[in-house]
Design a protein around this motif. Sequence first.
Motif, PDB file in Angstrom:
ATOM      1  N   ASP A 122       7.313  -7.081   8.824  1.00 46.60           N
ATOM      2  CA  ASP A 122       6.240  -5.939   8.792  1.00 46.60           C
ATOM      3  C   ASP A 122       6.809  -4.700   9.454  1.00 46.60           C
ATOM      4  O   ASP A 122       6.505  -3.572   8.782  1.00 46.60           O
ATOM      5  CB  ASP A 122       4.871  -6.404   9.737  1.00 46.60           C
ATOM      6  N   SER A 123       7.597  -4.694  10.375  1.00 47.81           N
ATOM      7  CA  SER A 123       7.956  -3.184  11.040  1.00 47.81           C
ATOM      8  C   SER A 123       8.862  -2.699   9.947  1.00 47.81           C
ATOM      9  O   SER A 123       8.897  -1.499   9.696  1.00 47.81           O
ATOM     10  CB  SER A 123       8.764  -3.650  12.272  1.00 47.81           C
ATOM     11  N   ASP A 177       7.111  -0.040   7.475  1.00 48.05           N
ATOM     12  CA  ASP A 177       6.826   1.245   7.874  1.00 48.05           C
ATOM     13  C   ASP A 177       7.863   2.063   8.654  1.00 48.05           C
ATOM     14  O   ASP A 177       7.777   2.789   9.372  1.00 48.05           O
ATOM     15  CB  ASP A 177       5.586   1.148   8.730  1.00 48.05           C
ATOM     16  N   ASP A 178       8.905   1.783   7.891  1.00 48.04           N
ATOM     17  CA  ASP A 178      10.320   2.437   8.304  1.00 48.04           C
ATOM     18  C   ASP A 178      10.951   2.850   7.224  1.00 48.04           C
ATOM     19  O   ASP A 178      11.815   2.188   6.461  1.00 48.04           O
ATOM     20  CB  ASP A 178      11.131   1.356   9.265  1.00 48.04           C
ATOM     21  N   ASP A 181       7.263   6.352   2.395  1.00 49.74           N
ATOM     22  CA  ASP A 181       6.519   7.039   3.955  1.00 49.74           C
ATOM     23  C   ASP A 181       5.377   6.845   4.034  1.00 49.74           C
ATOM     24  O   ASP A 181       4.589   7.508   5.065  1.00 49.74           O
ATOM     25  CB  ASP A 181       7.087   8.454   3.913  1.00 49.74           C
ATOM     26  N   ALA A 205       2.123   4.890   4.915  1.00 44.18           N
ATOM     27  CA  ALA A 205       1.913   3.728   5.746  1.00 44.18           C
ATOM     28  C   ALA A 205       1.077   2.141   5.298  1.00 44.18           C
ATOM     29  O   ALA A 205       0.508   2.584   3.990  1.00 44.18           O
ATOM     30  CB  ALA A 205       0.869   4.213   6.774  1.00 44.18           C
ATOM     31  N   ALA A 206       1.518   1.450   5.588  1.00 44.35           N
ATOM     32  CA  ALA A 206       1.075   0.112   4.814  1.00 44.35           C
ATOM     33  C   ALA A 206      -0.166  -0.021   4.421  1.00 44.35           C
ATOM     34  O   ALA A 206      -0.919  -0.433   3.627  1.00 44.35           O
ATOM     35  CB  ALA A 206       1.705  -1.279   5.612  1.00 44.35           C
ATOM     36  N   TYR A 207      -1.205   0.549   5.663  1.00 46.74           N
ATOM     37  CA  TYR A 207      -2.585   0.408   5.300  1.00 46.74           C
ATOM     38  C   TYR A 207      -3.209   1.306   4.466  1.00 46.74           C
ATOM     39  O   TYR A 207      -4.283   1.314   3.747  1.00 46.74           O
ATOM     40  CB  TYR A 207      -3.479   0.656   6.633  1.00 46.74           C
ATOM     41  N   ASN A 229      -1.120   2.175   1.458  1.00 52.17           N
ATOM     42  CA  ASN A 229       0.026   2.033   0.496  1.00 52.17           C
ATOM     43  C   ASN A 229      -0.558   0.737  -0.143  1.00 52.17           C
ATOM     44  O   ASN A 229      -0.041  -0.426   0.428  1.00 52.17           O
ATOM     45  CB  ASN A 229       1.639   2.139   1.155  1.00 52.17           C
ATOM     46  N   LYS A 232       2.622  -2.021  -0.561  1.00 55.24           N
ATOM     47  CA  LYS A 232       2.945  -2.598   0.692  1.00 55.24           C
ATOM     48  C   LYS A 232       2.016  -3.498   1.135  1.00 55.24           C
ATOM     49  O   LYS A 232       2.373  -4.559   1.724  1.00 55.24           O
ATOM     50  CB  LYS A 232       3.458  -1.386   1.689  1.00 55.24           C
TER      51      LYS A 232
END
Length: 399
Positions: free
Chosen positions: A4-5, A8-9, A238, A240-242, A244, A247
């Motif tokens: 998961d990290s 967001d990278d 770029d 964020a997953a929440y 996007n 993602k």
Amino acid sequence: MLDDSLLDDPAALQRADHEHALLRLAGAGARVRNALRLAEAAGIAQLRPDGRPRTVLVAGHGAALTAGQALAALTATSSQIDTLAPHDVAPVQHGRLATPAFTAGLVWQLPGWAGPLDLVVLATADGGEQGLVSLAQQAYARGCAIAVIAPAGSLLADAALQVRALPLPYVAAAPYEAEEESGPAEADLPAEEVGALWAFLTPLLALTEELGVTQLPEGSLAGAADLLDELAVRCRPDAAAYTNPAKDLAARLSGTVPLLWADGPLSAVAAERFAAMLAERAGRPALPGVLPQVLTAHRGMLVAKLGAAADPDDFFRDRVEEPDPLLLQVVLLRRAAAEEDEYTDPGYAISRARRLADAHGIRTSDLTTPEADPLRALAELIALGDFAAVYLALATPAG
């Protein structure tokens, strides 16, 4: 399992994306516009068809066939749309150093009924398939109308001139510096470029619109290009997953075998495409199907141990000796009217699918588009699936 990290990278995603897949997906809108402009320059607007063709046969492989399936789903006229897949493969002669692509030896055969009333469209991103050249010659001998979507200067593009075919442009992906191979692969089975679908579908739709085979809303192709641009912004690395959606979908698919259930012909094309992208990009299996018949076709998997019978949260399970099991997940691909909200019943088949999944403890996810324009709806479903498959691949450590 997915890290998961990494989602967001953005820098890590860029380092992992050796083929620049995210950039190429982001350029889909521009690719549609370029293909449309070049198709018009090729003389599509000057065509004076004498009625619609009886059948449009789209021959090719990979994304070219997906474009043909999309054309069939978007067609609501008396013309029949069929795809023509290769039926055999022949060995290809090559030198000691060169290894020809497996696709160079693919063989196609024109149906026995094809003739002067039919249109044959040959589509390829390579243009070196001798089988497509032979097919063009077959179509010419039968008196079929012929169009070719192939790179300029390729073997097939040159053959198109000999059979009086309408040459349509294949818009190649933008080149990027320092492109690397994504890892070990069969030398004769190169990966298909992620954005090839739009390079096929755009000239195909421009041609069939002029022939009266498809009747999309005015400006539909340009509108689809705009929507693809908007989705590229929403699904950018770029974001964020929440926020996007791609993602988020990739994270939800991690560790599961998706059952991609579509609510109709358009979403069925998107489901087939999503399954192909998950296999090609993320190396993950997925099973597409169309409601309601898929409920009976996939019933056995719902009641088997691959469903929810193996509990990943079992406190006493040995995490070392017993790795996390693969679980099923139902992904519902559907079109929803713009005025619908989350409490609106989308139909009996969708409701029955949710109840069936819930009854067996299987997670359900939605991939829904509110677009009324059928091409924009297809573009949204396909783009979200494409981005999700690439993110799942990039955020899953190798090995």
